[in-house]
Design a protein around this motif. Structure first.
Motif, PDB file in Angstrom:
ATOM      1  N   LYS A  70       0.861  -1.194   0.000  1.00 26.36           N
ATOM      2  CA  LYS A  70       0.000   0.000   0.000  1.00 26.36           C
ATOM      3  C   LYS A  70       0.892   1.237   0.000  1.00 26.36           C
ATOM      4  N   ALA A  71       0.361   2.307  -0.574  1.00 27.91           N
ATOM      5  CA  ALA A  71       1.096   3.580  -0.562  1.00 27.91           C
ATOM      6  C   ALA A  71       0.911   4.270   0.784  1.00 27.91           C
ATOM      7  N   SER A  72       1.923   4.996   1.192  1.00 29.35           N
ATOM      8  CA  SER A  72       1.734   5.910   2.324  1.00 29.35           C
ATOM      9  C   SER A  72       2.288   7.273   1.927  1.00 29.35           C
ATOM     10  N   HIS A  88      -3.551  12.866 -12.625  1.00 31.41           N
ATOM     11  CA  HIS A  88      -4.184  11.554 -12.414  1.00 31.41           C
ATOM     12  C   HIS A  88      -3.148  10.436 -12.265  1.00 31.41           C
ATOM     13  N   PHE A  89      -2.285  10.598 -11.259  1.00 28.98           N
ATOM     14  CA  PHE A  89      -1.247   9.585 -11.017  1.00 28.98           C
ATOM     15  C   PHE A  89      -1.851   8.199 -10.764  1.00 28.98           C
ATOM     16  N   CYS A  90      -3.017   8.196 -10.104  1.00 27.23           N
ATOM     17  CA  CYS A  90      -3.552   6.906  -9.646  1.00 27.23           C
ATOM     18  C   CYS A  90      -4.671   6.392 -10.543  1.00 27.23           C
ATOM     19  N   GLU A  91      -4.410   5.296 -11.213  1.00 29.13           N
ATOM     20  CA  GLU A  91      -5.394   4.667 -12.107  1.00 29.13           C
ATOM     21  C   GLU A  91      -6.538   4.034 -11.318  1.00 29.13           C
ATOM     22  N   PHE A  92      -6.343   3.861 -10.024  1.00 30.85           N
ATOM     23  CA  PHE A  92      -7.340   3.163  -9.201  1.00 30.85           C
ATOM     24  C   PHE A  92      -8.193   4.132  -8.384  1.00 30.85           C
ATOM     25  N   ASN A  93      -8.051   5.405  -8.701  1.00 28.84           N
ATOM     26  CA  ASN A  93      -8.810   6.450  -7.986  1.00 28.84           C
ATOM     27  C   ASN A  93      -8.644   6.378  -6.463  1.00 28.84           C
ATOM     28  N   ALA A  94      -7.448   6.018  -6.064  1.00 29.33           N
ATOM     29  CA  ALA A  94      -7.204   5.924  -4.616  1.00 29.33           C
ATOM     30  C   ALA A  94      -6.681   7.249  -4.052  1.00 29.33           C
ATOM     31  N   LEU A  95      -6.445   8.233  -4.918  1.00 32.04           N
ATOM     32  CA  LEU A  95      -5.961   9.530  -4.421  1.00 32.04           C
ATOM     33  C   LEU A  95      -7.052  10.585  -4.562  1.00 32.04           C
ATOM     34  N   LYS A  96      -7.332  11.262  -3.469  1.00 28.65           N
ATOM     35  CA  LYS A  96      -8.299  12.376  -3.463  1.00 28.65           C
ATOM     36  C   LYS A  96      -7.567  13.586  -2.901  1.00 28.65           C
ATOM     37  N   ILE A 105      -5.014  12.628  -0.202  1.00 31.71           N
ATOM     38  CA  ILE A 105      -5.404  11.624   0.800  1.00 31.71           C
ATOM     39  C   ILE A 105      -5.459  10.289   0.062  1.00 31.71           C
ATOM     40  N   ILE A 106      -4.939   9.278   0.721  1.00 32.56           N
ATOM     41  CA  ILE A 106      -4.963   7.938   0.097  1.00 32.56           C
ATOM     42  C   ILE A 106      -6.145   7.145   0.649  1.00 32.56           C
ATOM     43  N   ASN A 107      -6.939   6.616  -0.255  1.00 32.59           N
ATOM     44  CA  ASN A 107      -7.983   5.679   0.152  1.00 32.59           C
ATOM     45  C   ASN A 107      -7.337   4.283   0.186  1.00 32.59           C
ATOM     46  N   ALA A 110      -8.858   1.338  -1.689  1.00 36.05           N
ATOM     47  CA  ALA A 110      -8.773   1.373  -3.155  1.00 36.05           C
ATOM     48  C   ALA A 110      -7.332   1.213  -3.642  1.00 36.05           C
ATOM     49  N   CYS A 111      -6.375   1.506  -2.804  1.00 35.13           N
ATOM     50  CA  CYS A 111      -4.964   1.456  -3.233  1.00 35.13           C
ATOM     51  C   CYS A 111      -4.546   0.029  -3.562  1.00 35.13           C
ATOM     52  N   GLU A 112      -3.945  -0.138  -4.730  1.00 39.16           N
ATOM     53  CA  GLU A 112      -3.479  -1.462  -5.160  1.00 39.16           C
ATOM     54  C   GLU A 112      -1.975  -1.610  -4.975  1.00 39.16           C
ATOM     55  N   GLY A 113      -1.346  -0.598  -4.428  1.00 35.35           N
ATOM     56  CA  GLY A 113       0.101  -0.666  -4.175  1.00 35.35           C
ATOM     57  C   GLY A 113       0.941  -0.717  -5.433  1.00 35.35           C
ATOM     58  N   CYS A 114       0.413  -0.147  -6.540  1.00 34.69           N
ATOM     59  CA  CYS A 114       1.107  -0.275  -7.830  1.00 34.69           C
ATOM     60  C   CYS A 114       2.402   0.536  -7.888  1.00 34.69           C
ATOM     61  N   GLY A 115       2.522   1.531  -7.046  1.00 35.02           N
ATOM     62  CA  GLY A 115       3.772   2.300  -6.984  1.00 35.02           C
ATOM     63  C   GLY A 115       3.847   3.484  -7.926  1.00 35.02           C
ATOM     64  N   ALA A 116       2.797   3.713  -8.730  1.00 35.78           N
ATOM     65  CA  ALA A 116       2.850   4.821  -9.706  1.00 35.78           C
ATOM     66  C   ALA A 116       3.043   6.168  -9.007  1.00 35.78           C
ATOM     67  N   CYS A 117       2.333   6.387  -7.916  1.00 35.36           N
ATOM     68  CA  CYS A 117       2.448   7.678  -7.217  1.00 35.36           C
ATOM     69  C   CYS A 117       3.876   7.892  -6.714  1.00 35.36           C
ATOM     70  N   LYS A 118       4.504   6.845  -6.265  1.00 29.04           N
ATOM     71  CA  LYS A 118       5.871   6.952  -5.760  1.00 29.04           C
ATOM     72  C   LYS A 118       6.828   7.358  -6.892  1.00 29.04           C
ATOM     73  N   GLU A 127       5.567   6.607  -0.426  1.00 30.48           N
ATOM     74  CA  GLU A 127       6.373   5.386  -0.399  1.00 30.48           C
ATOM     75  C   GLU A 127       5.434   4.182  -0.371  1.00 30.48           C
ATOM     76  N   ILE A 128       5.981   3.054  -0.735  1.00 30.03           N
ATOM     77  CA  ILE A 128       5.165   1.830  -0.808  1.00 30.03           C
ATOM     78  C   ILE A 128       5.707   0.853   0.227  1.00 30.03           C
ATOM     79  N   ASN A 129       4.799   0.355   1.058  1.00 30.09           N
ATOM     80  CA  ASN A 129       5.227  -0.556   2.125  1.00 30.09           C
ATOM     81  C   ASN A 129       4.307  -1.773   2.208  1.00 30.09           C
TER      82      ASN A 129
HETATM   83  S1  SF4 Z   1       0.263   2.906  -5.051  1.00 27.57           S
HETATM   84 FE1  SF4 Z   1      -0.858   2.928  -6.992  1.00 27.57          FE
HETATM   85  S2  SF4 Z   1      -2.935   2.459  -6.348  1.00 27.57           S
HETATM   86 FE2  SF4 Z   1      -1.901   3.094  -4.506  1.00 27.57          FE
HETATM   87  S3  SF4 Z   1      -2.288   5.283  -4.353  1.00 27.57           S
HETATM   88 FE3  SF4 Z   1      -0.337   5.033  -5.435  1.00 27.57          FE
HETATM   89  S4  SF4 Z   1      -0.911   5.071  -7.602  1.00 27.57           S
HETATM   90 FE4  SF4 Z   1      -2.794   4.674  -6.447  1.00 27.57          FE
END
Ligand code: SF4
Ligand code: SF4
Length: 306
Positions: A70-72, A88-96, A105-107, A110-118, A127-129
């Motif tokens: 998950k992203a933090s 629109h960094f997050c394809e999963f709409n986890a960022l508001k 704010i991270i939901n 919804a976060c898939e931990g894909c790492g795109a935001c990082k 960061e992704i943890n």
């Molecule tokens: S890790 Fe991926 S899914 Fe999670 S908030 Fe970042 S971009 Fe969205």
């Protein structure tokens, strides 16, 4: 007797998979030839422990599993540019966007931990943890059968991994070493957790019922099992159910040529037993359903060891 690991699966839920597994475990524990261990791999809805509760709750062993990413958000690094939202960094709409504080704010659900935001944030404010994705629980049940089960945490996306981890955990237990029959209650469906459940098994049991959705789902389950080249048998629950679809269903099963391990009649003893959180074989051993399951148990032994 050489150890055999078998799985009970179904294309859909609610056809009696867990109830059957609990009854088979009950029969096996009274069988002098058998040392049984049960694993509940229906990690998104593990129910077997309700029917086979722990003998001593102080001896329940729980292991946390960290398999979900998950992203933090690191507020100290953020310069409030809002690029993460506007681009629109997050394809999963986890960022508001939090207007009040001008930060994302991270939901977490919804976060898939894909790492795109990082990767995309110019200030490295994400960061992704790994986070806790579930638990593996093991204990000796009241009936004297060891039970291991996985339980996913809300929002976890790694059910298949938890299934594999639960199987691996069970294999390291002394009770596994001592066993010659391991029964796995698999998840319903045909997705990743089912694939993780059936890989490496010696035998698979598919349970279904003579309804349109039962037929549709058994066809899907058979397709999956065939990919693994593992021998399997079919159990028809509520086989005597009166339905306009009954004939078509039984014709199809006959045409497949697959081994029908047994047929369980419609019997109110089963839901009654479930309402008392008991396996039907324990609740009403003389019922029609219990007698059918006893026969099925003997048929399973024959296909496994003959
Ligand atoms: S890790 Fe991926 S899914 Fe999670 S908030 Fe970042 S971009 Fe969205
Ligand atoms: S998290 Fe990164 S992209 Fe988003 S507002 Fe802060 S600095 Fe900008």
């Amino acid at each position: 007797m050489e150890r055999k690991v078998i799985g009970v699966i179904s294309g859909k839920g609610g056809v009696g998979k867990t109830s059957l597994t609990a009854s088979l475990a009950n029969i096996a524990k009274d069988d002098a030839e058998i040392e049984v261990l049960v694993i509940d791999c229906d990690v998104d809805a593990p129910n077997l422990a309700i029917i086979l509760p722990a003998e001593d709750t102080s001896k329940i062993d729980t292991k946390d599993v960290y398999a979900t990413l998950k992203a933090s958000f690191l507020p100290d690094k953020c310069v409030n540019c809002k690029q993460c939202i506007e681009d629109h960094f997050c394809e999963f709409n986890a960022l508001k966007w939090d207007d009040q504080n001008s930060v994302p704010i991270i939901n977490y659900l919804a976060c898939e931990g894909c790492g795109a935001c990082k990767v995309l944030c110019p200030e490295h404010a994400f960061e992704i943890n790994p986070v806790k994705s579930g638990e593996i629980i093991s204990f000796q049940s009241e009936i004297g059968v060891p039970l291991v089960y996985g339980k996913t945490r809300l929002g976890s996306t790694t059910s298949g991994k938890l299934v594999s981890d639960s199987k691996e955990h069970a294999q390291k237990l002394r009770e596994f070493e001592d066993s010659n029959l391991v029964i796995i209650d698999g998840p319903p469906g045909i997705g990743c957790p089912v694939i993780a459940t059936i890989s490496g098994l010696d035998y698979i049991i598919t349970i279904t019922e003579p309804t349109p959705s039962g037929l549709h789902d058994v066809i899907r389950a058979i397709e999956v099992v065939n990919q693994f080249n593992i021998p399997f048998g079919i159990i028809i629950n509520k086989h005597d159910l009166e339905s306009p679809f009954k004939e078509e269903f039984h014709d199809y099963i006959a045409k497949t040529g697959y081994n029908v391990l047994g047929r369980i009649p419609f019997d109110l003893s089963i839901p009654e037993a479930m309402s008392f959180a008991k396996a039907v074989i324990e609740y009403k051993p003389d019922s029609k359903a219990s007698q059918a399951i006893l026969e099925i148990y003997e048929n399973i032994k024959k296909v496994l060891w003959n």
